[in-house]
Write a protein that holds these residues in place. Structure first.
Motif, PDB file in Angstrom:
ATOM      1  N   HIS A 104       0.831  -1.208   0.000  1.00  0.00           N
ATOM      2  CA  HIS A 104       0.000   0.000   0.000  1.00  0.00           C
ATOM      3  C   HIS A 104       0.866   1.260   0.000  1.00  0.00           C
ATOM      4  O   HIS A 104       0.533   2.258  -0.651  1.00  0.00           O
ATOM      5  CB  HIS A 104      -0.935   0.003   1.210  1.00  0.00           C
ATOM      6  CG  HIS A 104      -2.194  -0.788   1.008  1.00  0.00           C
ATOM      7  ND1 HIS A 104      -3.121  -0.475   0.042  1.00  0.00           N
ATOM      8  CD2 HIS A 104      -2.674  -1.890   1.654  1.00  0.00           C
ATOM      9  CE1 HIS A 104      -4.124  -1.333   0.087  1.00  0.00           C
ATOM     10  NE2 HIS A 104      -3.876  -2.206   1.056  1.00  0.00           N
ATOM     11  N   ALA A 105       1.992   1.210   0.723  1.00  0.00           N
ATOM     12  CA  ALA A 105       2.879   2.372   0.780  1.00  0.00           C
ATOM     13  C   ALA A 105       3.512   2.668  -0.574  1.00  0.00           C
ATOM     14  O   ALA A 105       3.808   3.826  -0.892  1.00  0.00           O
ATOM     15  CB  ALA A 105       3.968   2.142   1.829  1.00  0.00           C
ATOM     16  N   HIS A 106       3.730   1.628  -1.407  1.00  0.00           N
ATOM     17  CA  HIS A 106       4.350   1.821  -2.718  1.00  0.00           C
ATOM     18  C   HIS A 106       3.331   2.030  -3.835  1.00  0.00           C
ATOM     19  O   HIS A 106       3.704   2.456  -4.933  1.00  0.00           O
ATOM     20  CB  HIS A 106       5.224   0.606  -3.074  1.00  0.00           C
ATOM     21  CG  HIS A 106       6.566   0.596  -2.400  1.00  0.00           C
ATOM     22  ND1 HIS A 106       6.750   0.166  -1.110  1.00  0.00           N
ATOM     23  CD2 HIS A 106       7.781   0.992  -2.843  1.00  0.00           C
ATOM     24  CE1 HIS A 106       8.025   0.274  -0.787  1.00  0.00           C
ATOM     25  NE2 HIS A 106       8.677   0.769  -1.815  1.00  0.00           N
ATOM     26  N   ALA A 107       2.071   1.728  -3.574  1.00  0.00           N
ATOM     27  CA  ALA A 107       1.058   1.821  -4.626  1.00  0.00           C
ATOM     28  C   ALA A 107       0.783   3.276  -5.002  1.00  0.00           C
ATOM     29  O   ALA A 107       0.844   4.172  -4.161  1.00  0.00           O
ATOM     30  CB  ALA A 107      -0.226   1.134  -4.169  1.00  0.00           C
ATOM     31  N   VAL A 108       0.492   3.479  -6.256  1.00  0.00           N
ATOM     32  CA  VAL A 108       0.086   4.792  -6.764  1.00  0.00           C
ATOM     33  C   VAL A 108      -1.346   4.655  -7.261  1.00  0.00           C
ATOM     34  O   VAL A 108      -1.624   3.852  -8.159  1.00  0.00           O
ATOM     35  CB  VAL A 108       1.008   5.260  -7.906  1.00  0.00           C
ATOM     36  CG1 VAL A 108       0.522   6.588  -8.469  1.00  0.00           C
ATOM     37  CG2 VAL A 108       2.445   5.368  -7.414  1.00  0.00           C
ATOM     38  N   ASP A 109      -2.250   5.411  -6.639  1.00  0.00           N
ATOM     39  CA  ASP A 109      -3.677   5.290  -6.954  1.00  0.00           C
ATOM     40  C   ASP A 109      -4.149   3.846  -6.811  1.00  0.00           C
ATOM     41  O   ASP A 109      -4.961   3.348  -7.605  1.00  0.00           O
ATOM     42  CB  ASP A 109      -3.972   5.796  -8.375  1.00  0.00           C
ATOM     43  CG  ASP A 109      -3.695   7.281  -8.522  1.00  0.00           C
ATOM     44  OD1 ASP A 109      -3.863   8.023  -7.526  1.00  0.00           O
ATOM     45  OD2 ASP A 109      -3.302   7.696  -9.621  1.00  0.00           O
ATOM     46  N   GLY A 110      -3.603   3.171  -5.801  1.00  0.00           N
ATOM     47  CA  GLY A 110      -4.030   1.807  -5.498  1.00  0.00           C
ATOM     48  C   GLY A 110      -3.420   0.734  -6.364  1.00  0.00           C
ATOM     49  O   GLY A 110      -3.772  -0.437  -6.226  1.00  0.00           O
ATOM     50  N   SER A 111      -2.484   1.087  -7.264  1.00  0.00           N
ATOM     51  CA  SER A 111      -1.917   0.117  -8.200  1.00  0.00           C
ATOM     52  C   SER A 111      -0.406   0.034  -8.093  1.00  0.00           C
ATOM     53  O   SER A 111       0.272   1.023  -7.812  1.00  0.00           O
ATOM     54  CB  SER A 111      -2.290   0.475  -9.647  1.00  0.00           C
ATOM     55  OG  SER A 111      -3.667   0.326  -9.868  1.00  0.00           O
ATOM     56  N   LEU A 112       0.103  -1.156  -8.365  1.00  0.00           N
ATOM     57  CA  LEU A 112       1.537  -1.418  -8.448  1.00  0.00           C
ATOM     58  C   LEU A 112       1.814  -1.885  -9.870  1.00  0.00           C
ATOM     59  O   LEU A 112       1.218  -2.865 -10.334  1.00  0.00           O
ATOM     60  CB  LEU A 112       1.943  -2.492  -7.440  1.00  0.00           C
ATOM     61  CG  LEU A 112       1.664  -2.110  -5.981  1.00  0.00           C
ATOM     62  CD1 LEU A 112       1.216  -3.324  -5.179  1.00  0.00           C
ATOM     63  CD2 LEU A 112       2.885  -1.475  -5.354  1.00  0.00           C
ATOM     64  N   VAL A 113       2.697  -1.203 -10.562  1.00  0.00           N
ATOM     65  CA  VAL A 113       2.918  -1.468 -11.985  1.00  0.00           C
ATOM     66  C   VAL A 113       4.107  -2.401 -12.172  1.00  0.00           C
ATOM     67  O   VAL A 113       5.180  -2.198 -11.587  1.00  0.00           O
ATOM     68  CB  VAL A 113       3.130  -0.164 -12.765  1.00  0.00           C
ATOM     69  CG1 VAL A 113       3.445  -0.457 -14.231  1.00  0.00           C
ATOM     70  CG2 VAL A 113       1.892   0.714 -12.663  1.00  0.00           C
TER      71      VAL A 113
END
Length: 289
Positions: A263-272
């Motif tokens: 969650h800390a690394h997600a951007v707008d809830g997503s991990l690319v």
């Protein structure tokens, strides 16, 4: 039509146990094949009068599922896996798509496999396409390729394909996740409960070059995936390096930490994930066909 399947010789109990508990989760969280790769496989079979697929290490049947879903008119599928649970998932996925295509589910190690039956009414039939998707690293490659040469039709292709894993992917969030796994399980990458992962002694290209299928082309397909944090946890449960049993009673604590990290690394809830799906397409040289 589906042929009944039973155990074949030389199953590897450790491998079967490794994947048994993950079959349902695998079907939910493992990425499928990119469309471009499916089109390449379809092109291999184009013009074949009764195309037959042999899928080794089929797992939940992703390769035949992708081909059938793309409208490839397969005549027969042989799907081989060490896990009965994986074969059950493959059966459930493939049956609605089969139509007139027949299906054999073979409970066997790929390197010990021999065809259970020829195509009905065609005693000299064999596979036109032999695939190993994200599975070849578990196999005795030399034995698999020798078997392929025995059973494949003239002009058949062997395809080894895959795209690594979240362990090997290089991004800020995957590096942080890998470090967390290592903090719980040790620095070495695990490959199930009893051993660490060992790199292959030689590359897949070297294996193919030493086989009858030494006319090799490489195809690279860029893939962008967006993962939700919970999806990453689901994916990890299917892997040999972060399966729940490796953590024992600490698994819930690991997942709690991993979820917070993601969650800390997600951007707008997503991990690319920016991956490359690599396909090695190999045939016998024309003079040997």
């Amino acid at each position: 039509m589906t042929y009944p399947y039973g155990p074949l010789p030389e199953l590897y109990p450790e491998q079967e146990a490794l994947f048994a508990d993950a079959a349902t989760t695998y079907a939910c969280y493992r990425p499928g094949l990119p469309d471009a790769a499916v089109r390449l496989l379809a092109d291999v079979l184009r013009g074949r009068p009764s195309p037959v697929l042999l899928d080794l290490g089929t797992g939940t049947g992703q390769v035949p599922f992708a081909l059938l879903s793309a409208g490839v008119a397969l005549t027969h599928i042989e799907a081989v896996d060490v896990s009965r649970q994986m074969l059950h998932q493959a059966s459930q996925a493939l049956h609605p798509l089969l139509g007139d295509c027949t299906l054999t589910l073979a409970h066997a190690a790929a390197d010990a496999y021999e065809p259970l039956a020829t195509l009905p009414g065609e005693p000299d039939s064999g596979p036109d396409l032999i695939t190993c998707c994200r599975s070849y690293h578990w196999m005795n490659g030399q034995a698999v390729l020798e078997m392929a040469d025995r059973v494949a039709t003239p002009g058949a292709a062997v395809v080894i394909m895959g795209d690594g894993s979240l362990w090997t992917h290089d991004a800020d969030w995957t590096r942080a996740l890998r470090e967390l796994i290592q903090r719980y399980l040790g620095a070495e990458r695990r490959a199930g409960a009893r051993r660490s992962y060992a790199e292959p002694r030689r590359s897949y290209e070297e294996d193919l070059a030493a086989s009858a299928f030494n006319d090799i082309t490489e195809h690279l397909f860029p893939v962008t995936r967006s993962w939700a944090p919970q999806e990453v946890l689901g994916y990890l449960r299917t892997t040999s390096f972060a399966a729940p049993e490796l953590f024992a009673e600490r698994h819930q604590a690991f997942e709690d930490e991993a979820l917070a990290l993601l969650h800390a690394h997600a951007v707008d809830g997503s991990l690319v994930e920016e991956a490359t799906f690599r396909v090695l397409l190999a045939r016998r040289p024309k003079r040997a066909r």
